[in-house]
Write an enzyme that holds these catalytic residues in place. Structure first.
Site, PDB file in Angstrom:
ATOM      1  CE  LYS A 162      -0.078  -4.459   3.179  1.00  0.00           C
ATOM      2  NZ  LYS A 162      -0.532  -5.809   2.673  1.00  0.00           N
ATOM      3  CB  THR A 200      -0.914  -0.014   1.245  1.00  0.00           C
ATOM      4  OG1 THR A 200      -1.534   1.265   1.393  1.00  0.00           O
ATOM      5  CG2 THR A 200      -0.131  -0.293   2.529  1.00  0.00           C
ATOM      6  CG  ASP A 201      -1.305   4.927  -0.852  1.00  0.00           C
ATOM      7  OD1 ASP A 201      -1.740   4.310   0.131  1.00  0.00           O
ATOM      8  OD2 ASP A 201      -1.999   5.743  -1.506  1.00  0.00           O
ATOM      9  CE1 TYR A 237      -3.224  -2.456   6.103  1.00  0.00           C
ATOM     10  CE2 TYR A 237      -3.086  -0.123   5.559  1.00  0.00           C
ATOM     11  CZ  TYR A 237      -3.198  -1.440   5.156  1.00  0.00           C
ATOM     12  OH  TYR A 237      -3.263  -1.752   3.816  1.00  0.00           O
TER      13      TYR A 237
END
Ligand code: NAD
Ligand code: TDX
Length: 343
Positions: A154, A126-127, A150
Site C-alpha cells: 500500500k 490505510t493508516d 500488505y
C-alpha cells in the site's frame, strides 16, 4: 454529476461506497471494475444490479488495455480506487499478488488518468503505511515505516500516486483510513470473524496478548470522507481519516462478547501474527479542517454491525463454508483454527 469508475467496488468498503453514491447522486453513472478475487462478491451489489446507472465489469486493474477500454467506453471522468489485496495475514503467506495489485495496479490507473486527462482519482489507502505508532498520532507528513507485505505494498501505491502527481501533474488525492467495520466485511477481518465465530459458539483466536490497539472507523463515515475528497480534496494531498475510537483487541473482543451475550471462555489466545503492529493512531486534523467528522457512535455502529451479521447468515455462511475460522501458528507455519470441510 459524473461518470465514475469504482475499482474494487465489489469488496467491503467499495460496495458500501457504490450504494452511498447511487443513493446520494441521482445523476451519477457508476461503473464497478472488479476482478472478483475471493474478497469480491456480487452479493454485495445485488440490490443495485437493476439500476440503469450501475454497470459491472469483471476485470483486473493490472490489465492496461481493459482499464483504458472501459474508461473510453463509459466516458469515465474520475476514479475511486478501492481495488487491493487487503488482508495482512494473507500477505504474510503470499505477498506476490499484493505487490502486483497494490503497486503495479495503482500505476496502471495513474497511467490511464494521464492518458485520458480524467478529473481526479481518489486513492484509498490505510493508516498501516505509517507502521506501528507507540506514542502520539501519525500526521500525513510522517515517514512511512510499513511492517507487513500488505502495508509495504500500500505504501508503494501511495508513493506512486505522489510521484505521478509531482512528475506529470496527475490529479490524485490519497486517503489513509483507520480500521473499518460494518456490513459486508469479509469474515477474515477481526470484527466479522469474531462476530460470526461467536454466533456459532466457536473460539475467537486473539493474537498475542490482545493488547494491540486499533482505531475503529464505521464504514459509512469512511464513505463520507472519501466522497468529500472526491469532490473537494486537493490534488496531490494526503488526508488521514481516523475516528479516535482506539481500543485494544482484548477490549474490543470483550465488548463484542458482552453485546452478544456470549461467554468470555470463547476467547482463545493464540500465537502472535509475525510483525504484528502494536498500535495505529491517526491525527485527522487536516480532513477535519475541510469539514469531515465521523458521525456514528462506535458502540451503536458495533451493535448495528452485530445485528447485520446475525440477520444475514445467508451472506457469510457460504463464504465461511470451505473457508477458515482464523489462524494460529504451528511449527509448520500459520494454519487455520478450523479447516474448511465444505460442510
Ligand atoms: P476487500 O478485500 O473487501 O475488497 C477488495 C476488492 O478489490 C475486492 O472486491 C476484490 O475483488 C478487488 N480486487 C482485488 N484485486 C483486484 C484487481 N487486481 N483488480 C480489480 N479488483 C481487484 O477490501 P476493503 O476492506 O473493502 O478495502 C478497500 C480498500 O480500502 C483497500 O485499498 C484497502 O487497502 C483500503 N482500506 C481498508 C481498510 C479496512 O479496514 N478494511 C482501512 C483502510 C483502508
Ligand atoms: O483472528 C484474528 N485475531 C486477532 O487478534 C485476526 C484476524 C486479527 N486479530 C488482530 C490483529 C490486529 O491487531 O486484530 C487486529 C485487527 O486485525 P485485522 O482485522 O486483520 O486488521 P488489520 O491487520 O489491523 O488491518 C486492517 O485495517 C487496515 C485491514 O485488514 C486493512 O485492509 C486495513 O488497511
Amino acid at each position: 454529476m459524473e461518470n465514475v469508475l469504482i475499482t474494487g467496488g465489489a469488496g467491503f468498503i467499495g460496495s458500501n461506497f457504490v450504494h452511498y453514491v447511487l443513493a446520494k447522486y441521482p445523476d451519477c453513472k457508476v461503473v464497478v471494475f472488479d476482478k472478483l478475487t475471493y474478497a469480491g462478491n456480487l452479493d454485495n451489489l445485488q440490490d443495485v444490479a437493476d439500476d440503469p446507472r450501475y454497470h459491472f465489469v469483471r476485470a483486473d486493474i493490472c490489465d492496461t488495455e481493459l482499464v483504458q477500454q472501459v474508461i473510453q467506453e463509459h466516458e469515465i471522468q474520475s476514479i475511486v480506487n478501492f481495488a487491493a489485496d487487503t488482508h495482512v495475514d494473507r500477505s504474510i503467506l503470499e505477498p506476490g499478488s499484493f505487490i502486483q495489485t497494490d503497486v503495479y495496479g495503482t500505476h496502471v490507473l495513474l497511467e490511464a488518468i494521464r492518458e485520458f486527462g480524467l478529473r481526479r482519482m481518489v486513492h484509498v489507502s490505510t493508516d498501516e503505511v505509517y507502521g506501528s505508532v507507540v506514542e502520539g498520532s501519525s500526521v500525513e507528513t510522517d515517514n512511512l515505516l510499513p511492517s507487513s507485505p500488505y502495508s509495504a505494498s500500500k505504501a508503494g501505491g501511495d508513493l506512486m500516486c505522489r510521484a505521478y502527481h509531482v512528475t506529470y501533474g496527475v490529479p490524485v488525492v490519497i486517503t489513509r483510513g483507520s480500521n473499518n467495520f460494518g456490513p459486508h466485511q469479509y469474515p477474515e477481518k477481526v470484527i466479522p470473524l469474531f462476530i460470526t465465530n461467536a454466533l456459532d459458539d466457536k473460539p475467537l483466536p486473539l493474537y498475542g496478548d490482545g493488547q494491540n490497539v486499533r482505531d475503529w472507523l464505521y464504514v459509512l463515515d469512511h464513505c463520507e470522507a472519501i466522497d468529500l475528497m472526491w469532490r473537494e480534496g486537493w490534488d496531490g494531498e494526503i488526508y488521514n481519516v481516523g475516528s479516535d475510537d482506539e481500543l485494544t483487541n482484548l477490549e474490543l473482543t470483550e465488548m463484542l462478547l458482552e453485546l452478544m451475550g456470549k461467554p468470555r471462555s470463547l476467547i482463545q489466545f493464540v500465537e502472535d501474527r509475525p510483525g504484528h503492529d502494536r498500535r495505529y493512531s491517526l491525527d485527522s486534523t487536516k480532513i477535519h479542517q475541510l469539514g469531515w467528522q465521523p458521525r456514528h457512535d462506535f458502540e451503536e455502529a458495533l451493535v448495528g454491525t452485530v445485528r447485520w451479521y446475525t440477520e444475514n447468515r445467508w451472506w457469510w455462511e457460504k463464504i465461511k463454508r470451505g473457508e477458515y475460522e482464523g489462524y494460529y501458528q504451528t511449527q509448520y507455519g500459520r494454519r487455520p483454527v478450523v479447516s474448511g470441510s465444505g460442510n
